[in-house]
Design a protein around this motif. Sequence first.
Motif, PDB file in Angstrom:
ATOM      1  N   PRO A  80      -5.233   1.692   4.221  1.00 10.80           N
ATOM      2  CA  PRO A  80      -3.750   1.649   4.535  1.00 10.80           C
ATOM      3  C   PRO A  80      -3.639   2.840   5.795  1.00 10.80           C
ATOM      4  O   PRO A  80      -4.512   3.716   5.991  1.00 10.80           O
ATOM      5  N   ASN A  81      -2.458   2.290   6.419  1.00 11.73           N
ATOM      6  CA  ASN A  81      -2.404   3.402   7.456  1.00 11.73           C
ATOM      7  C   ASN A  81      -1.891   4.667   7.110  1.00 11.73           C
ATOM      8  O   ASN A  81      -0.829   4.705   6.035  1.00 11.73           O
ATOM      9  N   ASN A  82      -2.026   5.569   7.854  1.00  7.50           N
ATOM     10  CA  ASN A  82      -1.395   7.107   7.895  1.00  7.50           C
ATOM     11  C   ASN A  82      -0.600   7.178   8.966  1.00  7.50           C
ATOM     12  O   ASN A  82      -1.437   7.214  10.127  1.00  7.50           O
ATOM     13  N   PRO A  83       0.690   7.509   9.108  1.00 10.56           N
ATOM     14  CA  PRO A  83       1.390   8.192   7.897  1.00 10.56           C
ATOM     15  C   PRO A  83       2.414   7.210   7.386  1.00 10.56           C
ATOM     16  O   PRO A  83       3.155   7.327   6.715  1.00 10.56           O
ATOM     17  N   THR A  84       2.088   5.823   7.593  1.00  9.88           N
ATOM     18  CA  THR A  84       3.180   4.797   7.023  1.00  9.88           C
ATOM     19  C   THR A  84       2.964   4.237   5.848  1.00  9.88           C
ATOM     20  O   THR A  84       3.888   3.470   5.396  1.00  9.88           O
ATOM     21  N   VAL A 140       9.915   8.190   4.127  1.00 11.44           N
ATOM     22  CA  VAL A 140      11.195   7.925   3.900  1.00 11.44           C
ATOM     23  C   VAL A 140      11.990   8.450   5.181  1.00 11.44           C
ATOM     24  O   VAL A 140      11.843   9.347   6.022  1.00 11.44           O
ATOM     25  N   ASN A 141      13.156   7.512   5.611  1.00 10.68           N
ATOM     26  CA  ASN A 141      14.041   7.720   6.478  1.00 10.68           C
ATOM     27  C   ASN A 141      15.249   8.536   5.970  1.00 10.68           C
ATOM     28  O   ASN A 141      15.964   8.099   5.171  1.00 10.68           O
ATOM     29  N   GLN A 170      12.998  10.560  12.488  1.00  6.49           N
ATOM     30  CA  GLN A 170      13.945  10.659  11.199  1.00  6.49           C
ATOM     31  C   GLN A 170      13.385  10.451  10.105  1.00  6.49           C
ATOM     32  O   GLN A 170      14.064  10.375   8.891  1.00  6.49           O
ATOM     33  N   HIS A 171      11.814  10.586   9.693  1.00  5.95           N
ATOM     34  CA  HIS A 171      11.142   9.987   8.690  1.00  5.95           C
ATOM     35  C   HIS A 171      10.637  11.446   8.468  1.00  5.95           C
ATOM     36  O   HIS A 171      10.027  12.299   9.200  1.00  5.95           O
ATOM     37  N   LEU A 172      10.321  11.452   6.891  1.00  2.88           N
ATOM     38  CA  LEU A 172       9.453  12.535   6.373  1.00  2.88           C
ATOM     39  C   LEU A 172       8.392  11.865   5.589  1.00  2.88           C
ATOM     40  O   LEU A 172       8.617  10.681   4.957  1.00  2.88           O
ATOM     41  N   ARG A 173       7.098  12.143   5.707  1.00  3.07           N
ATOM     42  CA  ARG A 173       5.918  11.734   4.718  1.00  3.07           C
ATOM     43  C   ARG A 173       5.818  12.816   3.737  1.00  3.07           C
ATOM     44  O   ARG A 173       5.632  13.993   3.931  1.00  3.07           O
TER      45      ARG A 173
END
Length: 363
Positions: A164-168, A308-309, A338-341
């Motif tokens: 999986p991809n980081n950070p999405t 999360v947006n 506008q996103h937080l991981r």
Amino acid sequence: MNFCDLAVSGVADLRPYVPGKPIEELQRQYGVRDVIKLASNENPLGPSKAALAAVALNSRELSRYPDGNGFTLKTALSEKFQLQAEQITLGNGSNDILEIIARCFVRPQDEVLFSEHAFAIYALVTQAIGATAVVTPALNFGHDLQAMLAAVTERTKLIFIANPNNPTGTFLSASDLYQFLQQLPSNVLVVLDEAYVEYNSEPSASFDWLAQFSNLIVTRTFSKAYGLAGLRVGFAVSDPVITDLLNRVRQPFNVNNLALAAAVASLGDEDYLIESRAVNTAGMQQFEQGFKQLGLEWIPSSGNFITVNVARSAADVYEALLQRGVIVRPIAAYGLPQHLRISIGLEAENARCLQALAEVLES
């Protein structure tokens, strides 16, 4: 003397990687004592009991150099994944291996290809060696494999793909990856970064592909699902010729005694891995339900984190959460301002994070 003038141009212009804020730093900065950290995709369970026992036992030998060849760990990996020891390169975390690969194969006149919103280390190692980074636009926050194929030129030496991809947290299917490898020129190396693969419900077929695609290198780590981030141990699996070349560049004793012993013990502790997955699955559902109640959009994730947006400046929300003793990760540097991981924690930690987020968004 301006020593920046003496540095390699790529290094002089680098912006260092910024890790997640340590708990101790937040305590000093804001005087907050009750802090939870959901910023660095660490395993909330801590190390397994087997790993801790192995560390305790091997701590008696700290005056000795570690086995530079990592014989015991390579044997354990070979048995678990049906590999040859000659295919395995050990690293001080998988980050170490990513840099070794770039240093081993990429020249300043070469191109290194990776996706928008991909792991920051890919850009850093490319710039450090003075090569050209080619960044393809993301597709639904993840890798667009067709766009990556179209971006390949005669100068392309190396491709990084996180899955999986980081950070999405996006995930590529085995069939899509296999077709990509089939269409790629055999002289272009592909690094398949599987740092979070143990959390995904779909088993990885990457090791099975090595016999067919000699240009494939698969990297994994013990930092995430195995809970050994503080010990720094990862590994790569590749064609034995590539492994031999990587070991010529690899620093001697790059994996310490305690990391080697803990990794071997963790590999044999299947119950711990099952528990890690179960805690992660439950926590992921907890966050998704919480985001739904808050009216927020998120990116479905196959890792141990969720992005999360927050529909406003994520940096501002991040700072407000810090004041409440909650550390998450803003990812504006990845093109997502506008996103937080948010790393998946224990149930109580997840609940506190969601409550703090609700308070910030309502203020």
